[in-house]
Design an enzyme around this catalytic site. Structure first.
Site, PDB file in Angstrom:
ATOM      1  N   HIS A 268      50.643  42.299  23.017  1.00  0.00           N
ATOM      2  CA  HIS A 268      49.922  41.875  22.202  1.00  0.00           C
ATOM      3  C   HIS A 268      50.331  42.278  20.631  1.00  0.00           C
ATOM      4  CE1 HIS A 268      46.240  40.402  20.265  1.00  0.00           C
ATOM      5  NE2 HIS A 268      45.315  41.409  20.660  1.00  0.00           N
ATOM      6  N   HIS A 307      53.617  32.167  22.654  1.00  0.00           N
ATOM      7  CA  HIS A 307      52.346  32.577  22.656  1.00  0.00           C
ATOM      8  C   HIS A 307      51.584  31.899  23.592  1.00  0.00           C
ATOM      9  CE1 HIS A 307      48.669  33.081  20.219  1.00  0.00           C
ATOM     10  NE2 HIS A 307      49.289  33.887  19.712  1.00  0.00           N
ATOM     11  N   ASP A 363      54.805  37.839  15.167  1.00  0.00           N
ATOM     12  CA  ASP A 363      55.542  39.378  15.332  1.00  0.00           C
ATOM     13  C   ASP A 363      56.937  39.258  14.995  1.00  0.00           C
ATOM     14  OD1 ASP A 363      53.279  40.878  15.924  1.00  0.00           O
ATOM     15  OD2 ASP A 363      53.082  40.004  17.778  1.00  0.00           O
TER      16      ASP A 363
HETATM   17  C1  LIG Z   1      52.940  36.028  24.235  1.00  0.00           C
HETATM   18  C2  LIG Z   1      53.083  35.985  25.878  1.00  0.00           C
HETATM   19  C3  LIG Z   1      52.469  37.226  26.515  1.00  0.00           C
HETATM   20  C4  LIG Z   1      52.266  34.693  26.379  1.00  0.00           C
HETATM   21  O1  LIG Z   1      52.319  34.733  27.551  1.00  0.00           O
HETATM   22  P1  LIG Z   1      51.816  33.420  28.657  1.00  0.00           P
HETATM   23  O2  LIG Z   1      51.031  32.470  27.728  1.00  0.00           O
HETATM   24  O3  LIG Z   1      51.085  34.249  29.794  1.00  0.00           O
HETATM   25  O4  LIG Z   1      52.966  32.705  29.206  1.00  0.00           O
HETATM   26  P2  LIG Z   1      53.686  33.125  30.507  1.00  0.00           P
HETATM   27  O5  LIG Z   1      54.168  34.531  30.372  1.00  0.00           O
HETATM   28  O6  LIG Z   1      53.323  32.490  31.579  1.00  0.00           O
HETATM   29  O7  LIG Z   1      55.374  32.348  30.129  1.00  0.00           O
HETATM   30  C5  LIG Z   1      55.521  31.232  30.475  1.00  0.00           C
HETATM   31  C6  LIG Z   1      56.895  31.043  30.480  1.00  0.00           C
HETATM   32  O8  LIG Z   1      57.769  31.237  29.470  1.00  0.00           O
HETATM   33  C7  LIG Z   1      58.666  32.430  29.627  1.00  0.00           C
HETATM   34  N1  LIG Z   1      58.551  33.164  28.626  1.00  0.00           N
HETATM   35  C8  LIG Z   1      57.248  33.328  27.630  1.00  0.00           C
HETATM   36  N2  LIG Z   1      57.364  34.206  26.759  1.00  0.00           N
HETATM   37  C9  LIG Z   1      59.025  34.407  26.835  1.00  0.00           C
HETATM   38  C10 LIG Z   1      59.624  35.111  25.996  1.00  0.00           C
HETATM   39  N3  LIG Z   1      59.076  35.811  24.920  1.00  0.00           N
HETATM   40  N4  LIG Z   1      60.772  35.167  26.247  1.00  0.00           N
HETATM   41  C11 LIG Z   1      61.522  34.795  27.178  1.00  0.00           C
HETATM   42  N5  LIG Z   1      60.578  33.891  28.365  1.00  0.00           N
HETATM   43  C12 LIG Z   1      59.308  34.001  27.895  1.00  0.00           C
HETATM   44  C13 LIG Z   1      57.986  33.278  30.815  1.00  0.00           C
HETATM   45  O9  LIG Z   1      58.988  33.781  31.540  1.00  0.00           O
HETATM   46  C14 LIG Z   1      57.457  31.776  31.784  1.00  0.00           C
HETATM   47  O10 LIG Z   1      58.804  31.416  32.508  1.00  0.00           O
HETATM   48  P3  LIG Z   1      58.643  30.703  33.929  1.00  0.00           P
HETATM   49  O11 LIG Z   1      57.606  29.616  33.673  1.00  0.00           O
HETATM   50  O12 LIG Z   1      60.001  30.402  34.104  1.00  0.00           O
HETATM   51  O13 LIG Z   1      58.071  31.725  34.714  1.00  0.00           O
HETATM   52  C15 LIG Z   1      54.507  35.947  26.242  1.00  0.00           C
HETATM   53  O14 LIG Z   1      55.056  34.589  25.644  1.00  0.00           O
HETATM   54  C16 LIG Z   1      55.415  36.918  25.747  1.00  0.00           C
HETATM   55  O15 LIG Z   1      55.251  38.047  26.484  1.00  0.00           O
HETATM   56  N6  LIG Z   1      55.902  36.812  24.595  1.00  0.00           N
HETATM   57  C17 LIG Z   1      56.622  38.250  24.160  1.00  0.00           C
HETATM   58  C18 LIG Z   1      55.664  39.397  23.374  1.00  0.00           C
HETATM   59  C19 LIG Z   1      55.222  39.054  22.213  1.00  0.00           C
HETATM   60  O16 LIG Z   1      56.097  38.266  21.409  1.00  0.00           O
HETATM   61  N7  LIG Z   1      53.788  38.813  22.017  1.00  0.00           N
HETATM   62  C20 LIG Z   1      53.119  38.802  20.827  1.00  0.00           C
HETATM   63  C21 LIG Z   1      52.273  37.568  21.018  1.00  0.00           C
HETATM   64  S1  LIG Z   1      51.589  37.340  19.326  1.00  0.00           S
END
Ligand SMILES: CC(C)(COP(=O)(O)OP(=O)(O)OC[C@H]1O[C@@H](n2cnc3c(N)ncnc32)[C@H](O)[C@@H]1OP(=O)(O)O)[C@@H](O)C(=O)NCCC(=O)NCCS
Length: 436
Positions: A268, A307, A363
Protein backbone atom coordinates in the site's frame (compact mmCIF):
# COMPACT_ATOMS: atom_id res chain seq x y z
CA UNK A 1 -39.41 -4.03 -21.39
CA UNK A 2 -36.34 -5.32 -19.45
CA UNK A 3 -36.76 -5.02 -15.69
CA UNK A 4 -34.03 -3.86 -13.33
CA UNK A 5 -33.88 -7.16 -11.50
CA UNK A 6 -31.75 -10.26 -11.25
CA UNK A 7 -33.38 -13.68 -11.29
CA UNK A 8 -31.41 -16.58 -9.86
CA UNK A 9 -32.42 -20.22 -9.98
CA UNK A 10 -31.15 -22.48 -7.22
CA UNK A 11 -30.49 -25.77 -9.00
CA UNK A 12 -30.61 -27.63 -5.69
CA UNK A 13 -34.29 -26.81 -5.24
CA UNK A 14 -35.38 -25.52 -8.65
CA UNK A 15 -36.68 -22.33 -6.96
CA UNK A 16 -36.17 -18.97 -8.67
CA UNK A 17 -35.55 -15.76 -6.72
CA UNK A 18 -35.73 -12.22 -8.06
CA UNK A 19 -33.69 -9.38 -6.59
CA UNK A 20 -33.66 -5.67 -7.43
CA UNK A 21 -30.59 -4.22 -9.18
CA UNK A 22 -29.78 -0.72 -7.95
CA UNK A 23 -26.77 1.29 -9.18
CA UNK A 24 -25.49 -1.80 -10.97
CA UNK A 25 -25.47 -3.66 -7.67
CA UNK A 26 -27.45 -6.36 -5.93
CA UNK A 27 -27.67 -6.58 -2.16
CA UNK A 28 -25.72 -9.49 -0.73
CA UNK A 29 -28.28 -9.79 2.09
CA UNK A 30 -30.97 -10.70 -0.51
CA UNK A 31 -29.07 -13.91 -1.21
CA UNK A 32 -29.76 -15.07 2.35
CA UNK A 33 -33.31 -15.82 1.13
CA UNK A 34 -31.85 -18.63 -0.97
CA UNK A 35 -32.08 -21.73 1.18
CA UNK A 36 -32.04 -25.46 0.52
CA UNK A 37 -33.98 -26.19 3.71
CA UNK A 38 -36.03 -23.78 5.82
CA UNK A 39 -33.54 -23.85 8.70
CA UNK A 40 -30.53 -23.18 6.44
CA UNK A 41 -28.49 -20.05 7.14
CA UNK A 42 -29.05 -18.97 3.54
CA UNK A 43 -26.57 -18.38 0.73
CA UNK A 44 -23.50 -16.26 1.48
CA UNK A 45 -21.28 -14.48 -1.02
CA UNK A 46 -17.58 -15.38 -0.87
CA UNK A 47 -15.29 -12.48 -1.80
CA UNK A 48 -11.77 -12.65 -0.32
CA UNK A 49 -10.04 -9.25 -0.44
CA UNK A 50 -13.38 -7.66 -1.43
CA UNK A 51 -12.55 -7.91 -5.12
CA UNK A 52 -16.17 -7.29 -6.14
CA UNK A 53 -18.01 -6.08 -3.06
CA UNK A 54 -19.19 -2.51 -2.41
CA UNK A 55 -19.06 -1.93 1.35
CA UNK A 56 -20.67 1.52 1.33
CA UNK A 57 -22.28 4.29 -0.67
CA UNK A 58 -19.93 7.25 -0.96
CA UNK A 59 -20.06 10.62 -2.70
CA UNK A 60 -16.48 11.64 -2.00
CA UNK A 61 -14.18 10.15 -4.63
CA UNK A 62 -14.88 8.72 -8.07
CA UNK A 63 -12.38 6.44 -9.83
CA UNK A 64 -12.76 4.92 -13.28
CA UNK A 65 -9.85 2.51 -13.23
CA UNK A 66 -10.22 1.45 -16.86
CA UNK A 67 -10.11 5.00 -18.16
CA UNK A 68 -7.61 6.34 -15.60
CA UNK A 69 -10.01 8.94 -14.11
CA UNK A 70 -9.88 10.31 -10.55
CA UNK A 71 -12.29 12.96 -9.23
CA UNK A 72 -12.90 14.40 -5.75
CA UNK A 73 -16.54 15.47 -5.28
CA UNK A 74 -16.95 15.70 -9.06
CA UNK A 75 -13.80 17.74 -9.80
CA UNK A 76 -11.08 16.12 -11.96
CA UNK A 77 -7.82 15.69 -10.07
CA UNK A 78 -5.96 17.51 -12.86
CA UNK A 79 -7.96 20.74 -12.28
CA UNK A 80 -7.59 20.56 -8.52
CA UNK A 81 -3.83 20.00 -8.81
CA UNK A 82 -3.50 22.98 -11.12
CA UNK A 83 -5.68 25.55 -9.36
CA UNK A 84 -6.03 24.73 -5.65
CA UNK A 85 -4.09 24.68 -2.43
CA UNK A 86 -4.07 21.52 -0.36
CA UNK A 87 -6.29 23.00 2.37
CA UNK A 88 -8.79 24.13 -0.30
CA UNK A 89 -8.95 20.53 -1.55
CA UNK A 90 -9.17 19.26 2.03
CA UNK A 91 -12.23 21.50 2.52
CA UNK A 92 -13.76 20.15 -0.69
CA UNK A 93 -13.13 16.51 0.24
CA UNK A 94 -14.53 17.00 3.75
CA UNK A 95 -17.49 19.30 3.12
CA UNK A 96 -18.42 18.48 -0.49
CA UNK A 97 -17.98 21.99 -1.94
CA UNK A 98 -15.11 24.30 -2.78
CA UNK A 99 -14.88 27.12 -0.23
CA UNK A 100 -15.32 30.82 -1.05
CA UNK A 101 -12.57 33.19 0.18
CA UNK A 102 -14.20 33.81 3.56
CA UNK A 103 -14.76 30.10 4.18
CA UNK A 104 -11.23 29.29 3.05
CA UNK A 105 -9.64 31.98 5.25
CA UNK A 106 -11.58 30.73 8.22
CA UNK A 107 -10.66 27.09 7.46
CA UNK A 108 -6.95 27.91 7.04
CA UNK A 109 -7.05 29.92 10.29
CA UNK A 110 -8.66 27.01 12.14
CA UNK A 111 -6.16 24.45 10.86
CA UNK A 112 -3.21 26.77 11.46
CA UNK A 113 -4.31 27.32 15.06
CA UNK A 114 -4.46 23.61 15.87
CA UNK A 115 -0.93 22.68 14.75
CA UNK A 116 0.65 22.76 18.23
CA UNK A 117 1.13 19.45 20.01
CA UNK A 118 0.70 18.91 23.72
CA UNK A 119 4.13 19.52 25.24
CA UNK A 120 4.13 15.99 26.72
CA UNK A 121 4.41 14.65 23.15
CA UNK A 122 8.12 15.49 23.32
CA UNK A 123 8.59 13.16 26.30
CA UNK A 124 6.60 10.50 24.51
CA UNK A 125 8.90 10.84 21.47
CA UNK A 126 11.96 10.41 23.65
CA UNK A 127 10.74 6.89 24.48
CA UNK A 128 11.36 5.62 20.97
CA UNK A 129 14.65 3.94 20.12
CA UNK A 130 17.07 6.22 18.24
CA UNK A 131 16.51 4.24 15.01
CA UNK A 132 12.70 3.91 15.18
CA UNK A 133 10.96 4.13 11.80
CA UNK A 134 9.19 7.52 11.48
CA UNK A 135 6.00 5.73 10.39
CA UNK A 136 5.96 3.70 13.62
CA UNK A 137 6.50 6.91 15.59
CA UNK A 138 3.69 8.64 13.69
CA UNK A 139 1.24 5.77 14.21
CA UNK A 140 2.00 5.42 17.94
CA UNK A 141 1.95 9.16 18.57
CA UNK A 142 -1.35 9.78 16.80
CA UNK A 143 -2.82 6.87 18.79
CA UNK A 144 -1.45 8.46 21.97
CA UNK A 145 -3.40 11.65 21.18
CA UNK A 146 -6.56 9.68 22.04
CA UNK A 147 -5.37 9.94 25.65
CA UNK A 148 -4.82 13.71 25.30
CA UNK A 149 -8.34 14.21 23.87
CA UNK A 150 -10.56 11.62 25.62
CA UNK A 151 -13.69 13.62 24.71
CA UNK A 152 -12.99 12.71 21.05
CA UNK A 153 -14.77 9.41 21.70
CA UNK A 154 -18.14 11.25 21.49
CA UNK A 155 -18.20 10.51 17.78
CA UNK A 156 -21.96 11.03 17.36
CA UNK A 157 -21.64 14.74 18.21
CA UNK A 158 -21.04 16.66 14.92
CA UNK A 159 -19.29 19.65 16.59
CA UNK A 160 -17.00 17.37 18.50
CA UNK A 161 -16.23 15.42 15.31
CA UNK A 162 -15.36 18.62 13.45
CA UNK A 163 -13.00 19.71 16.22
CA UNK A 164 -11.14 16.38 16.08
CA UNK A 165 -11.03 16.55 12.27
CA UNK A 166 -9.36 19.98 12.46
CA UNK A 167 -6.94 18.81 15.13
CA UNK A 168 -5.93 15.70 13.22
CA UNK A 169 -5.36 17.51 9.91
CA UNK A 170 -3.39 20.22 11.73
CA UNK A 171 -1.31 17.96 13.97
CA UNK A 172 -0.30 15.19 11.55
CA UNK A 173 2.49 17.33 9.97
CA UNK A 174 3.65 18.38 13.45
CA UNK A 175 3.92 14.75 14.61
CA UNK A 176 5.57 13.74 11.33
CA UNK A 177 8.16 16.52 11.63
CA UNK A 178 8.80 15.67 15.27
CA UNK A 179 9.42 12.01 14.43
CA UNK A 180 11.82 13.06 11.66
CA UNK A 181 13.78 15.43 13.94
CA UNK A 182 13.83 12.74 16.63
CA UNK A 183 15.41 10.27 14.19
CA UNK A 184 18.13 12.83 13.40
CA UNK A 185 18.60 13.96 16.99
CA UNK A 186 17.69 17.55 16.11
CA UNK A 187 15.71 19.86 18.44
CA UNK A 188 12.01 20.10 17.62
CA UNK A 189 10.73 23.14 15.72
CA UNK A 190 7.41 24.74 16.66
CA UNK A 191 4.84 25.58 13.96
CA UNK A 192 4.99 28.98 12.27
CA UNK A 193 1.51 30.46 11.75
CA UNK A 194 2.66 32.81 8.98
CA UNK A 195 3.38 29.90 6.65
CA UNK A 196 1.13 27.77 4.46
CA UNK A 197 0.37 24.14 5.39
CA UNK A 198 3.23 22.68 3.33
CA UNK A 199 5.68 25.54 4.01
CA UNK A 200 5.09 25.16 7.74
CA UNK A 201 5.68 21.41 7.46
CA UNK A 202 8.99 22.10 5.69
CA UNK A 203 9.79 24.65 8.40
CA UNK A 204 9.22 22.10 11.17
CA UNK A 205 11.39 19.59 9.29
CA UNK A 206 14.33 21.67 8.18
CA UNK A 207 14.60 24.97 10.08
CA UNK A 208 17.98 25.15 11.77
CA UNK A 209 19.29 28.39 13.33
CA UNK A 210 17.87 30.90 10.87
CA UNK A 211 15.30 33.24 12.50
CA UNK A 212 12.66 32.54 9.84
CA UNK A 213 12.43 29.54 7.53
CA UNK A 214 11.81 30.33 3.85
CA UNK A 215 10.76 27.35 1.73
CA UNK A 216 11.70 27.21 -1.93
CA UNK A 217 8.36 28.12 -3.60
CA UNK A 218 8.72 25.51 -6.38
CA UNK A 219 9.44 22.71 -3.90
CA UNK A 220 6.66 23.88 -1.55
CA UNK A 221 4.18 23.89 -4.47
CA UNK A 222 5.39 20.44 -5.62
CA UNK A 223 4.74 19.10 -2.11
CA UNK A 224 1.34 20.82 -2.12
CA UNK A 225 0.41 19.10 -5.41
CA UNK A 226 1.63 15.74 -4.09
CA UNK A 227 -0.56 16.27 -1.01
CA UNK A 228 -3.56 17.07 -3.24
CA UNK A 229 -3.00 13.90 -5.27
CA UNK A 230 -2.89 11.79 -2.10
CA UNK A 231 -5.90 13.33 -0.31
CA UNK A 232 -8.31 10.47 -0.97
CA UNK A 233 -8.66 7.31 -3.02
CA UNK A 234 -12.02 5.81 -2.05
CA UNK A 235 -12.16 2.34 -0.45
CA UNK A 236 -8.49 1.32 -0.44
CA UNK A 237 -6.93 -0.83 2.30
CA UNK A 238 -6.24 1.99 4.79
CA UNK A 239 -9.60 3.71 4.22
CA UNK A 240 -11.36 0.39 4.70
CA UNK A 241 -9.40 0.02 7.95
CA UNK A 242 -10.50 3.53 8.98
CA UNK A 243 -14.13 2.70 8.30
CA UNK A 244 -13.98 -0.75 9.91
CA UNK A 245 -12.34 0.48 13.12
CA UNK A 246 -14.52 3.62 13.13
CA UNK A 247 -17.66 1.50 12.80
CA UNK A 248 -17.07 0.36 16.40
CA UNK A 249 -17.38 4.08 17.33
CA UNK A 250 -13.70 4.16 18.30
CA UNK A 251 -11.86 7.46 18.92
CA UNK A 252 -10.84 9.05 15.58
CA UNK A 253 -7.20 9.23 16.79
CA UNK A 254 -7.17 5.44 17.11
CA UNK A 255 -8.98 5.07 13.78
CA UNK A 256 -6.34 7.21 12.06
CA UNK A 257 -3.59 5.18 13.77
CA UNK A 258 -5.22 2.00 12.41
CA UNK A 259 -5.57 3.44 8.92
CA UNK A 260 -1.94 4.63 9.00
CA UNK A 261 -0.87 1.13 10.10
CA UNK A 262 -2.59 -0.33 7.04
CA UNK A 263 -0.94 2.33 4.89
CA UNK A 264 2.53 1.40 6.14
CA UNK A 265 2.51 -1.99 4.39
CA UNK A 266 4.70 -2.37 1.26
CA UNK A 267 1.72 -3.28 -0.91
CA UNK A 268 0.00 0.00 0.00
CA UNK A 269 1.65 3.29 1.04
CA UNK A 270 4.98 1.62 1.72
CA UNK A 271 5.47 1.02 -2.01
CA UNK A 272 7.08 4.43 -2.68
CA UNK A 273 9.91 3.54 -0.28
CA UNK A 274 10.27 0.18 -2.04
CA UNK A 275 10.53 1.91 -5.44
CA UNK A 276 13.66 3.77 -4.34
CA UNK A 277 15.18 0.55 -2.98
CA UNK A 278 14.38 -1.11 -6.30
CA UNK A 279 15.97 1.73 -8.29
CA UNK A 280 19.03 1.48 -6.02
CA UNK A 281 19.34 -2.19 -7.00
CA UNK A 282 19.54 -1.33 -10.70
CA UNK A 283 23.06 0.03 -11.25
CA UNK A 284 22.61 1.30 -14.81
CA UNK A 285 20.39 1.25 -17.91
CA UNK A 286 22.04 -1.92 -19.22
CA UNK A 287 20.82 -3.82 -16.14
CA UNK A 288 17.13 -2.99 -16.73
CA UNK A 289 16.16 -5.81 -19.16
CA UNK A 290 17.59 -8.46 -16.81
CA UNK A 291 15.73 -6.86 -13.88
CA UNK A 292 12.44 -7.00 -15.79
CA UNK A 293 13.15 -10.59 -16.81
CA UNK A 294 13.52 -11.52 -13.11
CA UNK A 295 10.21 -9.84 -12.28
CA UNK A 296 8.51 -11.77 -15.09
CA UNK A 297 10.05 -14.96 -13.74
CA UNK A 298 8.28 -14.28 -10.44
CA UNK A 299 11.37 -13.05 -8.56
CA UNK A 300 9.79 -9.99 -6.94
CA UNK A 301 7.48 -7.34 -8.32
CA UNK A 302 8.11 -4.14 -10.19
CA UNK A 303 7.36 -1.80 -7.30
CA UNK A 304 5.22 1.23 -8.18
CA UNK A 305 3.54 -0.77 -10.94
CA UNK A 306 0.06 -2.27 -10.95
CA UNK A 307 -3.07 -1.32 -9.08
CA UNK A 308 -6.19 -3.08 -7.88
CA UNK A 309 -8.41 -0.45 -9.51
CA UNK A 310 -6.39 1.27 -12.24
CA UNK A 311 -6.04 -0.89 -15.31
CA UNK A 312 -4.74 2.15 -17.17
CA UNK A 313 -2.15 4.86 -16.41
CA UNK A 314 -2.75 6.12 -12.85
CA UNK A 315 -3.72 9.80 -13.43
CA UNK A 316 -1.75 10.77 -10.32
CA UNK A 317 1.43 9.21 -11.74
CA UNK A 318 0.97 11.26 -14.93
CA UNK A 319 0.71 14.50 -12.90
CA UNK A 320 3.67 13.59 -10.70
CA UNK A 321 5.79 12.88 -13.76
CA UNK A 322 5.04 16.43 -14.93
CA UNK A 323 6.09 18.12 -11.68
CA UNK A 324 9.28 16.03 -11.55
CA UNK A 325 10.85 18.30 -14.18
CA UNK A 326 10.13 21.45 -12.14
CA UNK A 327 11.58 19.87 -8.99
CA UNK A 328 14.71 18.58 -10.72
CA UNK A 329 15.12 22.07 -12.23
CA UNK A 330 15.67 23.29 -8.65
CA UNK A 331 17.46 20.34 -7.08
CA UNK A 332 19.53 19.15 -10.05
CA UNK A 333 18.93 15.95 -12.04
CA UNK A 334 18.46 12.59 -10.33
CA UNK A 335 20.11 9.74 -12.29
CA UNK A 336 17.49 7.39 -10.86
CA UNK A 337 14.84 9.26 -12.86
CA UNK A 338 16.46 8.09 -16.10
CA UNK A 339 16.40 4.50 -14.83
CA UNK A 340 12.73 4.89 -13.83
CA UNK A 341 11.77 6.35 -17.21
CA UNK A 342 13.54 3.53 -19.03
CA UNK A 343 11.96 0.89 -16.76
CA UNK A 344 8.56 2.34 -17.56
CA UNK A 345 9.29 2.48 -21.30
CA UNK A 346 10.42 -1.16 -21.45
CA UNK A 347 7.64 -2.44 -19.18
CA UNK A 348 4.89 -0.69 -21.11
CA UNK A 349 6.02 -2.45 -24.30
CA UNK A 350 6.32 -5.85 -22.67
CA UNK A 351 3.60 -8.46 -23.23
CA UNK A 352 3.68 -9.52 -19.52
CA UNK A 353 2.76 -6.00 -18.33
CA UNK A 354 0.39 -5.30 -21.25
CA UNK A 355 -1.58 -8.51 -20.70
CA UNK A 356 -1.97 -7.79 -16.97
CA UNK A 357 -2.69 -4.08 -17.53
CA UNK A 358 0.17 -3.06 -15.23
CA UNK A 359 0.95 0.67 -15.42
CA UNK A 360 2.95 3.00 -13.17
CA UNK A 361 0.95 3.92 -10.06
CA UNK A 362 1.21 6.98 -7.80
CA UNK A 363 4.24 5.57 -6.02
CA UNK A 364 6.44 5.06 -9.05
CA UNK A 365 7.61 8.67 -9.38
CA UNK A 366 6.59 10.24 -6.06
CA UNK A 367 9.58 8.75 -4.18
CA UNK A 368 12.03 10.30 -6.63
CA UNK A 369 10.52 13.72 -6.04
CA UNK A 370 10.43 13.28 -2.28
CA UNK A 371 14.07 12.26 -2.35
CA UNK A 372 15.01 15.27 -4.50
CA UNK A 373 13.18 17.60 -2.09
CA UNK A 374 15.35 16.16 0.69
CA UNK A 375 13.32 13.41 2.36
CA UNK A 376 14.83 10.09 3.45
CA UNK A 377 12.96 7.03 2.08
CA UNK A 378 11.72 6.20 5.61
CA UNK A 379 9.69 9.43 5.47
CA UNK A 380 7.86 8.62 2.21
CA UNK A 381 4.91 6.78 3.73
CA UNK A 382 4.63 9.48 6.37
CA UNK A 383 4.28 11.96 3.49
CA UNK A 384 1.43 9.83 2.17
CA UNK A 385 -0.28 9.60 5.58
CA UNK A 386 -0.42 13.38 6.15
CA UNK A 387 -2.70 14.27 3.21
CA UNK A 388 -4.56 10.94 3.30
CA UNK A 389 -5.71 11.85 6.82
CA UNK A 390 -8.15 14.20 5.07
CA UNK A 391 -9.66 11.34 3.04
CA UNK A 392 -9.75 9.00 6.04
CA UNK A 393 -11.63 11.59 8.07
CA UNK A 394 -14.08 12.43 5.27
CA UNK A 395 -14.83 8.72 4.83
CA UNK A 396 -15.09 8.22 8.59
CA UNK A 397 -17.56 11.10 8.89
CA UNK A 398 -19.58 9.73 5.96
CA UNK A 399 -19.65 6.30 7.59
CA UNK A 400 -20.71 7.63 11.01
CA UNK A 401 -23.58 9.64 9.48
CA UNK A 402 -24.77 6.88 7.11
CA UNK A 403 -27.92 5.31 8.59
CA UNK A 404 -27.26 2.08 6.65
CA UNK A 405 -23.88 1.47 8.29
CA UNK A 406 -23.36 -0.75 11.30
CA UNK A 407 -20.34 -2.24 13.03
CA UNK A 408 -18.26 -3.99 10.36
CA UNK A 409 -18.52 -7.72 10.68
CA UNK A 410 -17.85 -9.93 7.63
CA UNK A 411 -18.97 -13.57 7.51
CA UNK A 412 -16.65 -16.52 7.08
CA UNK A 413 -16.72 -20.01 5.64
CA UNK A 414 -15.65 -22.13 8.55
CA UNK A 415 -13.22 -24.86 7.47
CA UNK A 416 -12.02 -26.17 10.84
CA UNK A 417 -13.21 -29.15 12.92
CA UNK A 418 -16.56 -29.10 14.74
CA UNK A 419 -17.20 -29.96 18.38
CA UNK A 420 -17.32 -33.70 17.75
CA UNK A 421 -14.03 -34.36 19.49
CA UNK A 422 -13.60 -35.58 23.09
CA UNK A 423 -11.37 -33.23 25.11
CA UNK A 424 -8.34 -35.27 26.21
CA UNK A 425 -7.07 -34.03 29.61
CA UNK A 426 -3.52 -32.63 29.64
CA UNK A 427 -2.14 -35.56 31.70
CA UNK A 428 -3.48 -38.02 29.12
CA UNK A 429 -2.03 -35.94 26.27
CA UNK A 430 1.35 -35.98 28.06
CA UNK A 431 1.16 -39.76 28.42
CA UNK A 432 0.40 -40.04 24.70
CA UNK A 433 3.37 -37.77 23.89
CA UNK A 434 5.70 -39.82 26.15
CA UNK A 435 4.84 -42.99 24.19
CA UNK A 436 6.17 -41.49 20.92
C1 LIG B 1 -0.96 -2.98 -6.15
C2 LIG B 1 -1.06 -4.49 -6.19
C3 LIG B 1 -0.94 -4.99 -4.72
C4 LIG B 1 -2.44 -4.88 -6.74
O1 LIG B 1 -2.55 -6.25 -6.62
P1 LIG B 1 -3.79 -7.09 -7.16
O2 LIG B 1 -4.87 -6.22 -7.65
O3 LIG B 1 -4.13 -8.04 -6.08
O4 LIG B 1 -3.21 -7.82 -8.42
P2 LIG B 1 -2.53 -9.24 -8.41
O5 LIG B 1 -1.54 -9.37 -7.31
O6 LIG B 1 -3.62 -10.28 -8.48
O7 LIG B 1 -1.77 -9.21 -9.78
C5 LIG B 1 -2.33 -9.61 -11.02
C6 LIG B 1 -1.22 -10.17 -11.89
O8 LIG B 1 -0.27 -9.13 -12.18
C7 LIG B 1 1.00 -9.44 -11.62
N1 LIG B 1 1.49 -8.22 -10.99
C8 LIG B 1 0.78 -7.30 -10.28
N2 LIG B 1 1.55 -6.29 -9.92
C9 LIG B 1 2.79 -6.56 -10.40
C10 LIG B 1 4.02 -5.90 -10.33
N3 LIG B 1 4.12 -4.72 -9.69
N4 LIG B 1 5.09 -6.46 -10.92
C11 LIG B 1 4.98 -7.63 -11.57
N5 LIG B 1 3.84 -8.32 -11.67
C12 LIG B 1 2.76 -7.79 -11.09
C13 LIG B 1 0.74 -10.52 -10.58
O9 LIG B 1 1.88 -11.34 -10.38
C14 LIG B 1 -0.40 -11.26 -11.21
O10 LIG B 1 0.12 -12.07 -12.25
P3 LIG B 1 -0.48 -13.55 -12.51
O11 LIG B 1 -1.91 -13.31 -12.94
O12 LIG B 1 0.39 -14.11 -13.52
O13 LIG B 1 -0.42 -14.26 -11.17
C15 LIG B 1 0.04 -5.12 -7.07
O14 LIG B 1 -0.08 -4.63 -8.39
C16 LIG B 1 1.43 -4.86 -6.52
O15 LIG B 1 1.90 -5.63 -5.68
N6 LIG B 1 2.13 -3.79 -7.00
C17 LIG B 1 3.43 -3.47 -6.49
C18 LIG B 1 3.28 -2.70 -5.19
C19 LIG B 1 2.78 -1.30 -5.42
O16 LIG B 1 3.28 -0.58 -6.25
N7 LIG B 1 1.80 -0.91 -4.60
C20 LIG B 1 1.27 0.44 -4.61
C21 LIG B 1 -0.16 0.46 -4.99
S1 LIG B 1 -0.72 2.13 -5.17
Amino acid sequence: MPSNTLSVTDDRTGRTYTFPIEDGTVRAADFRRIKEKDDDFGLMLYDPAFMNTASCRSNITFIDGDRGILEYRGYPIEQLAEHCTFLEVAYLVLFGKLPNSKELDNWVFEITHHTMLHESTKTFMEGFRYDAHPMSMLISTVAALASVYPQASHVQDPDNRLLQIKRLIAKMPSIAAMSYRRSLGFPYVYPDNDLSYTENFMNMLWKMVEPKYAANPILARALEVLFILHADHEQNCSTSAMRAVGSALTSPYLCVASAASALSGPLHGGANEEVIRMLDEIPNMAAIPAYIQNVKAGKGRLMGFGHRVYKNYDPRAALIKKIADQVFGVTGPNPKLDIALELERIALQDEYFIARKLYPNVDFYSGLIYQAIGFKPEMFTVLFAIPRTVGWLAQWQEMITDPEQKITRPRQIYTGPRALKRLVPLAERDMEAAKV
